[in-house]
Each structure stands twice: as structure tokens, then as C-alpha cells.
Design a protein around this motif. Structure first.
Motif, short mmCIF file in Angstrom:
data_model
loop_
_atom_site.label_atom_id
_atom_site.label_comp_id
_atom_site.label_asym_id
_atom_site.label_seq_id
_atom_site.Cartn_x
_atom_site.Cartn_y
_atom_site.Cartn_z
N ALA A 306 -33.59 -75.97 17.88
CA ALA A 306 -32.48 -75.02 17.68
C ALA A 306 -32.86 -73.64 18.20
O ALA A 306 -32.10 -72.98 18.92
CB ALA A 306 -32.10 -74.96 16.20
N GLU A 307 -34.07 -73.19 17.85
CA GLU A 307 -34.51 -71.88 18.32
C GLU A 307 -34.56 -71.84 19.85
O GLU A 307 -34.18 -70.84 20.47
CB GLU A 307 -35.90 -71.55 17.77
CG GLU A 307 -35.90 -71.00 16.35
CD GLU A 307 -35.36 -69.58 16.28
OE1 GLU A 307 -35.40 -68.84 17.29
OE2 GLU A 307 -34.88 -69.19 15.20
N VAL A 310 -31.00 -71.45 21.15
CA VAL A 310 -30.45 -70.13 20.85
C VAL A 310 -31.09 -69.06 21.73
O VAL A 310 -30.43 -68.16 22.24
CB VAL A 310 -30.63 -69.80 19.35
CG1 VAL A 310 -30.25 -68.35 19.07
CG2 VAL A 310 -29.79 -70.74 18.50
N GLN A 314 -29.23 -66.87 25.12
CA GLN A 314 -29.19 -65.41 25.18
C GLN A 314 -29.86 -64.90 26.45
O GLN A 314 -29.38 -63.98 27.11
CB GLN A 314 -29.90 -64.81 23.96
CG GLN A 314 -29.19 -65.06 22.66
CD GLN A 314 -29.96 -64.45 21.50
OE1 GLN A 314 -29.85 -63.25 21.22
NE2 GLN A 314 -30.74 -65.25 20.81
N GLN C 358 -35.62 -66.75 0.55
CA GLN C 358 -34.77 -67.64 1.34
C GLN C 358 -34.61 -68.99 0.62
O GLN C 358 -33.52 -69.57 0.64
CB GLN C 358 -35.37 -67.82 2.74
CG GLN C 358 -34.47 -68.52 3.74
CD GLN C 358 -33.25 -67.69 4.17
OE1 GLN C 358 -33.14 -66.51 3.83
NE2 GLN C 358 -32.34 -68.31 4.87
N ALA D 340 -24.90 -70.71 16.83
CA ALA D 340 -26.01 -69.98 17.45
C ALA D 340 -25.99 -68.49 17.08
O ALA D 340 -27.04 -67.90 16.80
CB ALA D 340 -25.96 -70.14 18.97
N ILE D 343 -27.30 -67.89 13.66
CA ILE D 343 -28.76 -67.99 13.60
C ILE D 343 -29.41 -66.74 14.18
O ILE D 343 -30.36 -66.20 13.62
CB ILE D 343 -29.24 -69.24 14.38
CG1 ILE D 343 -28.72 -70.52 13.70
CG2 ILE D 343 -30.75 -69.27 14.52
CD1 ILE D 343 -28.82 -71.77 14.57
N ALA D 344 -28.88 -66.30 15.30
CA ALA D 344 -29.57 -65.23 16.05
C ALA D 344 -29.34 -63.84 15.46
O ALA D 344 -30.23 -62.99 15.48
CB ALA D 344 -29.12 -65.25 17.50
N LYS D 347 -31.36 -62.39 12.06
CA LYS D 347 -32.78 -62.30 12.36
C LYS D 347 -33.09 -61.12 13.30
O LYS D 347 -34.02 -60.35 13.07
CB LYS D 347 -33.18 -63.63 13.02
CG LYS D 347 -34.58 -63.75 13.42
CD LYS D 347 -34.81 -65.13 14.04
CE LYS D 347 -35.97 -65.07 15.02
NZ LYS D 347 -36.26 -66.38 15.59
N ASP D 388 -29.59 -69.98 7.20
CA ASP D 388 -29.86 -70.22 8.62
C ASP D 388 -30.38 -71.63 8.88
O ASP D 388 -30.04 -72.25 9.90
CB ASP D 388 -30.96 -69.25 9.12
CG ASP D 388 -30.48 -67.82 9.11
OD1 ASP D 388 -29.29 -67.60 8.81
OD2 ASP D 388 -31.30 -66.94 9.38
#
Lengths: 424, 424, 424, 424
Positions: A306-307, A310, A314, C358, D340, D343-344, D347, D388
């Protein structure tokens, strides 16, 4: 603002993607075998299978796709960018198949923009036809090359000639026997202004006094696939004064101009590599069973996937916006963004490659996958054109200036820069 | 609780440090030259200069320093740990100079603890004398080896023999011609309990049917300095039944026992490497000038140096405490800590190496420094004995158990575990 | 080197742990209710339930446990450290119950070490008996207080008096009505050497001209539990010259001396907090079900738990080693380590708290748990005694010096520092 | 593909930016003073200064700018997005001044899309006129609300009424006396399919049986500026059956539909906040002197500034692309991107706020700046609409599916998704 490519670009991307998957990737085993048979692993670019791919690249209309204007495919940076991404998916052969491989690309740009008609006739034309290859000699041992004033190689005018003395290293492609010419950056006038001391000259590869000392290795790889990275010694190397590129003292400015498009190419290719790594990570995670379940069921592996998605989404948008800025307001107007993608890309892609490797176990570090090789290549990008830290420092300075010198209290525009606001 | 080594350990550390700096490091150029002259780069351990160093290692009383009990130097894990750190400072030769190089160390431990007198006579004694070398064959291609039940190599009893069929890879040292024997882990009884299916047998290197398929590479390195990492094929390889190590079904237990001390050695050597990297980073930063100032003046570089110091100090203490726990409450009592150092060490040292490389510029990735080679080695540790993620998962499970099953509300002791509390 | 506490320390830890769990934690609801009934939330230290706990603290022999020598419990830093950790498990009341709460602890140390007999009689004795409380006024608004030369508060000698003018802020405890005295740092001689310009004087809380401007908040907390963090204005505040602490110009040196033990206390209490957070994270993860399974089954949550354990174990060892160094070679000999724990502790514990929060969902940020309050407290530690960046910079400078000035090529000792090598 | 806003959007952004800077920001002191004078801090939305700003918002044509279609300003998501960013620059009042504050925005969208004409008449019209406010009651204590099947509040049909029993918490805005109605999510049919068990009903705020238990705090803040976050108890709360929103069993689908645009608003406002933080960081760094130089000269601070710029640029582009996808292929087509940005965004912005705080010293945590308040707000976004980790898990599953189920070997399109490819 909209986020779809124009239909022609979409079509080109599809064409290239099919070519890369069906023909270029498929040709790799034969390529490796033909290079092995050569007896000279540096001469990779001469093997028949690559010649065939290059023929196909021409037929598909993607030859010299990187080069704007009439000499190349006539694409904008934004139109070429997604093609560069696709070539990054098959990084060993696809760029070469389209005559879009560094450092030739940057050298062709320099010659197209700054070369005399004679220089273009002699060097640019055969490069455009893919008959020769070239190298770009800027980085030097012993000094921090990110600071141009550190450059030590001396280019002295003596009558109708320039005499060159000094050392360079990490000169990619110089060990390829097809490399016919180098563009060499050196000091013509150490007493001039800081950014007017340097000039560039064309040095044919077989000029007496130019010697390959050794090949530099990266993580154990000799990168013969790219013609290696040579350490060179120049001892009284003499070239005619007409080999000067642009004007005396113009070396720094040419180097700056060369940076922008190359940065886009590098970054988009790296993104292509990242996509391949994500796909490999997903396939491996789905197919690999540990403790009774595919590792794709493990939360940590999913977090990586997922990271990765993402981050790469970007990153790609930033690179594409930078290409668009270069097309609309020029390299200078896109200066901060060109720095930003240099900072963001290697870090992001390296992270993704690390996770893809980890998902593959020790095999991920071996010759059985190209992940470790890709990691090594991306790792070098954290130094290419100067270490990330130099670029961060410069970007921060600009940001500080923007927020502290403002006359108009509303002046610091934080919405996406448009051409108009960018010019300010 | 106190944090100084006993005076004998201090003295040994000083002796070894002087030896490593003055003799081992100094011998590297000659070693490289002698290996180059050999014609067989895998046979590195046979060259004269190493024989001389090994002689010196014996004279200094540091021969077999890793091995507890009468057969070795008689040191505890805690006493050997700082010596291992010093050998990590010259990782290519120092461990071999003391006969303390993996995988021989772990194999000698196994033979000392589980071998029959005949096995000890035949294999342990020459290993202790440094006359032969050995390998340990556990990891297999195609399966997740961190899950022991995945092991596929078959060891079948047929009369007085074991017949072995299957594949192994990443078998370090197997390509060294001095490698005389392998300890091979395989399945003797697939129908037994999960952790009783495996056994270990001794297989002389020259047994018919045992074939080296190829050497695995790490990044671009073949690691011939360690005898490489072989992929092996076993086809009807036959050894006498007396070659069984320990009992049938005991393979998993032996593998577990083998882990602890090796983990300490690996981690301490890695810490030695980290210290060398910090020193190199400091020297480079002090000597390298960019934009008019040494890069040691740059805040980001200082941040790296400070973080490196802070991280490595914490890491070393954890490894030393783990060694002490092994000495006082045994490998089982130190189980969580042995996992913890496996998790913490590669990550920490890799981070430090990355920063040291970045400080060196592109040279840091090349053959001119050993930083990239060290990075490659440490990167493999994130897979060795199973990927970090497996160990984190296990450690977390234990932690969860500790905090949710507690009968006594004050039971979860968070102060440093002592032998007494550790036993609970 | 060994890693177990002495039996007396073990016994004290067990006693304190039982006290904290069975009595202090159990008293929190009553404490909150009594403070609510007070009408003055700053006067928290006066409520009956706390008086009772303090009585118990005395009975258990743990009163003034922090203070070395005859006036306190006579423990070394290493012996007190694990007790501080346990008080950190119940941070709101446990330190106060033992008369071991900051800033009184540091002030008592200063008075014990630098106070005149009269000052000790007047202020130290009642502090030791827990009859009054105190504050330490060093930080100032508008300037970077990490740079002592920035201090602006003026202390001028006029005849037999000192006259004080200036501002301070973040003066913890000053709003507690029991606060009877402040130790105030200011400039007595702006023309002296950089580190000889400052002096400290005792200022009774009720001295005319000393005014509380407001309480500073941290996130949204007023921290009345600690007597708040006051902004103070000093306008022609006059104290007798005999209120000078130590000598004129000695302020900087006293401030430095005050730092070491307080750092150990802070860090160990923070570790106690981290342990509580890990326990809470484990319990929550085990009890909370999402998508059909306890979230303790999620790999990412397990990763957090494992990382938390691995990080806190390393951190504790570093703090304990630092305490041991202070006991054996003094604060000066432990200088680098005192910096290191300042850098490592807040970062590590903040990370753990973030993950614990969290795991708790939005509740983790609310008044239903103390995790957000703890996060706020730990976050301030990244500024306390100067921001982390200042300490990293200093630590890096020392490291750079160590590796570049070395005369003896073997001089850079990387094994754990012992008293002997530490002195070099 | 191009990256400039259309001229109308540019003009609106400039108008709003001027309004926010010159009028909204300027009104803050008066707002605080008027709220203080109210005697009821929850009733913030009633104060005269805000009424004046709302009048101005209407005059500027930016009233209800968030709402597509004829009832609002008629903007697309992509056109509203940069306006949302500007309101984020003055987060306490700007959204309210334009009637664009959560949770009213989402509720208006729900009523516009799913409400009956009577419901629209009764609740939507006064909301659009800004005469009342509303709340959205979904999250519950004790269960993981990210899993909709966990919802415990019961909505039972009895004749012509629904009877509601259960608890909710973190219900933002419910303590504002202007809050006239709540949209309440609960279970109407626990035996239905997993995602058909839930329904939504309108509950007037003054319905008997609906009780505010308490306000939840976030890091010590009660967030009265947003009407607080209430814990609510529903005891036999009765509403007419006509208060059902949409159909029975449609609650989950409505909740999903409500998510998309709100996500864009949240994310863009957060980006506005990040820009303010970067500006504050730059100004502070330039103005603050430590050890003789502005801290803007420190490499680490510059690294923070550069990283902040690079990260926020990438983030903004991703959010804008998501808005564009929602406009062109709908919320469903933009599903992965909506995940996305969830999530982004928190953070990235949390990281920037942390660095801005660190640059400000302890003042950055206090009431003197709004950085800590902003940090608290952004921190909650890591839980809003589910933690998240839930979103990462879902995104990874989709990615895994994409790369392992592919029929067409070239199917995994890695170039930026266009409407056409998105539909696949």
C-alpha cells in the motif's frame, strides 16, 4: 487542470508497452547470450538482437522519442515522460532500442542546442542515427563535484588547439568501443567569475593522451551493460579550438541546461522500475507460502504494498507536473520542481525496491532477479548531479526566501503554481 | 550491574585490536595479490599471508576464541563478544586469522556438542586445527526456509546408509576447495511431528552425487572471500548411517542450539563494521570540502554522525546483555533477546553504512572503499536465519502473551531481566 | 560486566512496584476527586490522599530516594534509576509520593551541593521534609535558551541586595501555592566571559515585584498536576546578597551540574511510561476485535509491539550505563552519554506512545486514557534542556574530534567505554 | 494533461485568499473575545463577528461552495479543492464563514442526494441558509467502528416510528446549541447481509431520550470551536418512520457515498494547514538566532523545510487528481485514490507540523501558536473514517488482485490512470 494524457500519447504508450513486453523483455536471454559470445562485454551495443530491436523502434515511430523539435520525434517533455516510464520497465534494453539511452540523450540535446553546424554534422547526426555512442565527462575524483568551482581538469588554449590535462571518473559509457566522442567539462579560465571558469569541448575517444585507467564498480557490478563507468586520465590531450561547445566560459550554463530533461527521463524511468518492483512484490507475495499462508496475507507485506502504491502515485504526478512546467515556463521556471524530483525520486524508489527485495528473500539480492541491480542503480541517483543534500539545501534556501522577503502579505502562493504565478 | 569488562577481557581486546590494526589490515594488499595469483579465487584460505596471520593468531592465544570449554579458548560469550567486534573491524581476514569464521564456528560448536567421538576425531579436530573448512547446508530454493517444515531435501535410511536427494542454496563456503565436509539438514521422517521430521548428517564434500550448480551473487559480489554461496544438488548421495549428527529427528533442535552464539558473533562483528563506518564517515566529512567548508560543518552530516553513535551504543549494550544472559540462564532463557538483536542489528548497521556511503559520494559505492561490500553483507542479515519479519512476529507474540495472561497483576516486570526473573 | 541489579536494589524495586500498583495507582480516583473539591487545581500537592501516600513513602524507606549522600536515601544513580522507572509507571503521583518530583529534585541537589548552611537550613530542610515546594527559573521567552549567553534576565548587585528584572517562562511548579522559593538564573556580569556571566539566586515566591503573568499550556493541557508552567515577570525584585547560590558567575556551571542526574530521572521515568504504554497496547490489541479477529493478530500491530520492545530494551541499557558512568567517572566523564540519552529517549518513547495511541483508536487521544497526556509530556522533552538538534550537534562534534585528532592510530576505542578508557 | 487551474478557479482562489487573510484571520481576536463573553463556549457559531463574515462569504459568491449542483455554488470537486485548501489556512473560522464546515457539509450532501422533499424542506434548506447546524452520529464506543458490522446502536421499527437505543461518541458538533438535527446510523436488521443491516435516520437534537453524556477531549482540547465531540446516549428515542434517510438497509451505502467529497475537503484543508506551518517554520527559522546565527542556517532545519515542500507538493497533486477522478469517473472509479489520500495526508501533514513545532521551541506546543492545536486535529485524522491501517490493508488487497489475476499480461497499467483505463 486535468489528469489524462492526450489520445496520441495514450496510443504511443500502448504501442511502446506492447513492444517492451512482447519484444524487448523477450529478447533479454538472447541478448545475454550474444553479449557472452562477444568476448568483449563492454561492446554490448553491437550485438545483432539489439540491432533488430532498434530497427523495430524506428518502425514504431519511437526512435529518438526524447528529442524535442524536428530532429527527434517532436514530443514535449510531458508527452515523452510516460514513454520514459515504460522504457524504465525494461531498463537494460528498452532505452537503447529507442536510441533514448543516457548519456547519449543529454549529449544530443547539447549538440542540438549549442553545437555548430560542423559539430552537428560530425557528431550529432551519427548519434541520431544510432551509429556511434558518446560519453559526458564532468565528475572528478578527489573533489566534491556538486560544487562546479571544484572542477580541476584544465583546458588550455594554445594557438588553434585546446590542451587538456586532468582526471575524470564515473564516466558512463566510455568503455563501450562504440563510444566515439566525449563532451568534456573543464576549466578554461580559473580567474573568471565562479560560474564562468568552465567550458566544454568535444574530445574524440581515440585522441592521443586520453586513457581509460579502470572501470568503477557499483556494489560489485561493473555495469558493462551501460558501457561501464570509466576513470579517465587526460595527458596533454589536444583538440582543435573548433571543438569548443558553445562559448568559452559557457560550460556551467550548458551543464545546467542539460540537467532538466535528463532529470525527467531518469525519474520516469525510475518510476517504471518501481512499478515493475511493485508487480514483482505482489506476485511473489501471492505465490510464496510461509507458515501455511501466502505471505500476501501478512499485514506488514500489505503495508509495504500500500505504501509503495501511495508513494509512487504522488511521485509520478510531481514528475509529470515538472515536465509540464518545463514545457510551459521553461527549465528556469521549473527550477524548484526539478530539484524536488531529484530529491524525491531516488529515495522513494529505493524504499520500494528494498521492500520488493525483502519480499523475495535472499533471492531478491541475487542474480536471479534484477532487484538488487536496480537498487544499485537507484542508489547511485542519490549522488548523480550532486548528492540529495545539496539539492535540499538549495530548495530550502529558495523556500526561506519566498516566505521572508514577501512584500505582499498574501504573496506566498501555496496553490499549485501556474505558468503565470511561476514567473514571479 | 556494572558496565566494564574484566581486566583479562580488556587485555585481550587490546591485544587483538593491535593485531588487527597492525598486522591484519596491513596484510590486505598482499592477500589480494596472492589470491589474484592463485588462479582459483575460491581458494582464498590457502594463501601464505593468511597462513602467517593464523600462526600469529595462535601465538596470541586467540585461536578458536569463540569456542567455550576446553577445546577452545575457554571464554564465555560475554568475554568473546568484544573480540568478535574487533574482528568485525577487518571482516575479510580477521575472523579467519583466529579460526573464528562462519560457518566453521557454528559447525565446530555442533560437533563439539552433538558429535560422536569418531565424528569429532574425523572432522572437529582438523577444523579446530584449521586444516580443513566446512559448510552448513540448510536453506533451500523455492520454499520459505524460515519455516522449518518447508524443508524439502530428503534423507532416507537405506540399510547402513543415508541416501540424500534434494537441493540447497546460499551454502556459504562450499566452493572453497578446502571445504571438506558439510552438515546437511533434511527430512528423515515427513510423518513425524512438525519439529521432529528433520535430521542432520555429515556429508564429505567429495561424496558422489553432490554437485555445485552455481555460485549465488549478492548485489554484484560473488563473495569468493567467504568461499562463495553455492547452490547444490544432491542426487542419491550416500553416507554411512554413522554420519548422523545427534539423533534422528533432532535436526530442528540442533539448528536452534546453533543459532544463539552465532547470532552474538554476527551482531558483534556487525557492530565492529559500524564503528569502522562511523570512523570513515568522520574522517571523510572532516577532509572533504564543498562550497568552501568541510562537509563535517553541515548540520545534516552531523545529525548522521550523532545518530550513528547513539544507535550503535544502544545496540552494543543489547548484544552484550544477550551474551551475558546466554552465559547465565542459557540460550533458552535468552530467547527473546536473541530475537531482539537479530531484529535490531542489521537495521541499525545498514542505516549507518548508508550514511557513511552518502558521506563518501559515489566513491562510497565503488571498489575504492569497502562500504558497499559491507552494505551488501549486512543486507543479507535481514534474511539470515529467516527474515526480520518472522522474528518480529514471534517476539510480539511473546510480548502479547506476557501482558495478557498474567495472573499476578504486578507480574509484568519491566526492569532489566535478571537471571531470577528471567526464569519465570 | 554484568546485567543484574544487586539484591538490595531488586528488593527496593519490588517494594516500590507493589506500592505503586496497589496504593498509588489505586489512589488516583480519590486524588482527582479531592483536587476537584479544592477549588484551586494548582494546589494539588495539598490534598489528604497525597499526604497519606507520602507518609507511606517514608515508611517504605523510599523518601528522597533520588538524593545521594546522607541527606537522602544514599543510593547511587544506578541504584535509583530502576526506582525512577517504576515511578514513571504512575507519573502523576508516584514521584511526589516519594518526594522525588521535578523540579524539586534538581533544586535540592543544587542546594545540597552549592548552598550555604543558612540556605540549606531555610530551604533545603523543608524541601527534604516535603513541607514546601520550589521552582527553577531558567528558560526565557523570545530567545533560544539552549544558548546560555542569550539569557536576558538581569541580576544586579546594589549594596547588600540583588535587584532582578526580566522575564521567564515555562517555570514548572511556580503556580502551586506550596511553591515557596525559586532558584533564578540571570546575568550578573554581561561583560564577563561567555560562561561566567550568569549567576543563580534564591527568590522567595512572595517577594514583591515577582508576578505570574499566565500559565503556559502544552497541547491543551495546563499541567496543573505539576503546578503548571508559569510565565513570570520580575520587576525590581530585591533579595539579600546572601541569596546568591554558589559564587557570582557560577550560574552556568551549576546549571550544567544540575543536568546529569535529572536527565537520568527523566529518562528512566519515560521508560516506565513506555512500558505502561506497551502493556496497554498489548492488552488493547488482545481485547479489541475488528473484522472477526483481535487486532493483535494483525501483522502491523505485532510489528509495533516488537519494535517497541526492541527499542525500549536498548534505550534502558544506555540510560543505566550512563547512570553507572556518572557513579564511577562523574558527570563530566559521562558527558557524551548524558547527551546521548537526551537524544534517544524522547524520540523512542514518543514513537511507542504514538503506536499505543493508534492501537486504541480515537479513545487513545482522549481523557479516557493517559496516552495523549503522556505524549504531550514526552514531546516537551524534545525541547527540555535545549532541542535535540543542539545536543546532536555537540555529540557529533565530539565524535568528529575523536576520529580526526587521534595521534595513536589505534586510539579510537570502539568497545564499551570503561572508567579507565573514559578518562582519556 | 495539464496542471493549471481554469481562470475562473484562479480568480476564486485569489478572492478567497484575500478574504481569508484580510478579513477572516483579522477577525480572530474579536471572535475569541466574543466567544469568551458568551458564557457558553459551545455556542461559538452564534457570535456577531462570525455572522458578519458569513454575510461577506455570501457576497463573494463563495457560500456553500462545496456543494455541487444547483443548490450550492455549482463547482466541481476539482474546482472546489483549491478553495478548501485556502479555508484550511484559517481553519477555525474560514470554513464556517463559507458554510463549508464539517460535518454540515457531508450532511447537506446526504440530504441533497438521498433526502425526501419533506426532509430537504425541513432540514436541508435551513442548513443551506446557515440557520441551523447538524451532526453525524456513526462512531460508537467499545467497538471498532471501521468495521460497519460492529455497529451496535439499534433502530427498531415500531408502527409508524423508529425507536433508537444505544450509544455514540466523538459526535462532532453535537454540543453546539445551534445543532438542530443528527443523522444517526444504526442497525435496523441485524439478520440481513453484512452491508444491508444498517440504516440512517434523522433525529432532532431535542428528541426525548437523547442525552449528551460528556464531551470527548483531544490532547486536552475540548474543541468547543467545532461544537465539541459528544458522547451520546439514546434511550428509547422515537422518531417518525418518515425520518428514514434513503431506504432501510441503505445506511452503509450512504455512508460510503458520503466519504469521497468529505475526504477531498479534509485533505485539502490539511494541505492549507501544512502550507501555513511551512511559512511559520520559515519565518521562525529566519528570525530566531542561536549560537550567533539564524537557525535557518542550520542544515537540519533546511532539510525539514525542503522535505516539507517536496512532500506537500506531491500530496496536493494526488488529492487534486483524486478530485478530478471523482468528477470524471465517479466516487467508485476513484476508490483507490480516495483511500490513498486518506493514507498519505495525515501522515505527511503531521510530519510537517512536528517539524514546524520543533522549529518554534516549546512555544510551538503552547497556546501562543496554533501548531499544537493543528497537530491534535491532524492526529485524529489517522483514525477518522477508520484507522490508516484498515485503508492500507484494503488498498494492498486491490493492488495484489490487480497484479495476480491479470488475464492480459500487459494489463497492469502503471501509467497514470485515465477515465478509460480507470473503468476497467
Amino acid at each position: 487542470m486535468h489528469f489524462a494524457f492526450d489520445p496520441d500519447t495514450e496510443r504511443r504508450v500502448e504501442t511502446l508497452r506492447a513492444f517492451v513486453t512482447d519484444e524487448v523483455d523477450a529478447a533479454l536471454p538472447q541478448f545475454d547470450s550474444e553479449v557472452a559470445d562477444l568476448g568483449d562485454r563492454w561492446a554490448w551495443s553491437t550485438v545483432p538482437v539489439l540491432q533488430g530491436l532498434r530497427e523495430r523502434g524506428r518502425e514504431l515511430g519511437l526512435w529518438n522519442a526524447f528529442l524535442p523539435g524536428g530532429r527527434g520525434a517532436g514530443l514535449t517533455n510531458l508527452q515523452y515522460a510516460p514513454l520514459a516510464e515504460v522504457t524504465g520497465r525494461s531498463i537494460r534494453l528498452a532505452p537503447a532500442a529507442l536510441n533514448c539511452a543516457a548519456p547519449d540523450t543529454g549529449n544530443m540535446e547539447v549538440l542540438a542546442q549549442f553545437g555548430t553546424p560542423e559539430q552537428q554534422e560530425q557528431w550529432l547526426e551519427p548519434l541520431l542515427r544510432g551509429e556511434i555512442r558518446s560519453a559526458f565527462a564532468m565528475t572528478e575524483p578527489d573533489v566534491a563535484s556538486s560544487d562546479a568551482t571544484n572542477i580541476g581538469l584544465r583546458i588550455e588554449r594554445q594557438g588553434d588547439e585546446y590542451v587538456i590535462n586532468g582526471r575524470k571518473w564515473w564516466i558512463t559509457g566510455a568503455m563501450n568501443p562504440e563510444c566515439a566522442v566525449l563532451i568534456v567539462m573543464g576549466k578554461t579560465d580559473p580567474s573568471a567569475d565562479r560560474h564562468r571558469q568552465q567550458s566544454m569541448v568535444l574530445v574524440p575517444r581515440d585522441t592521443p593522451g586520453l586513457e581509460v585507467v579502470r572501470g568503477m564498480e557499483v556494489f560489485g557490478y561493473d555495469d558493462h551493460d551501460h558501457g561501464g563507468h570509466a576513470e579517465l586520465r587526460f595527458t596533454d590531450v589536444r583538440v582543435p579550438a573548433s571543438n569548443l561547445v558553445g562559448e568559452e566560459g559557457g560550460g556551467f550554463a550548458i551543464a545546467q541546461a542539460r540537467l532538466g530533461p535528463g532529470r525527467i527521463h531518469h525519474c520516469m524511468r525510475s518510476i517504471g522500475l518501481a512499478e515493475v518492483a511493485i508487480e514483482a512484490m505482489c506476485r511473489r507475495a501471492s505465490g510464496r507460502v510461509a507458515f501455511g499462508r501466502p505471505i500476501a496475507d501478512q499485514g506488514v507485506v500489505r503495508d509495504w504494498i500500500a505504501e509503495s502504491r501511495v508513494r509512487v502515485e504522488q511521485l509520478r504526478l510531481l514528475v509529470l507536473k515538472t515536465a509540464w512546467l518545463m514545457d510551459t515556463v521553461g527549465n528556469k521556471g521549473a527550477h524548484s520542481e526539478i530539484q524536488a524530483i531529484k530529491i524525491a525520486t531516488p529515495k522513494t524508489v529505493e524504499w520500494i525496491l528494498d521492500k520488493a527485495i525483502q519480499t523475495h528473500g535472499a533471492a531478491g539480492l541475487s542474480q536471479d532477479h534484477e532487484l538488487a541491480l536496480a537498487f544499485a542503480g537507484i542508489r547511485t541517483l542519490r549522488f548523480a548531479d550532486g548528492p540529495d543534500e545539496v539539492h535540499k539545501n538549495a530548495l530550502a534556501k529558495a523556500e526561506l526566501r519566498r516566505h521572508t522577503k514577501t512584500l505582499d502579505p498574501r504573496g506566498a502562493v501555496s496553490t499549485p503554481a501556474t505558468p503565470a504565478t511561476k514567473e514571479n
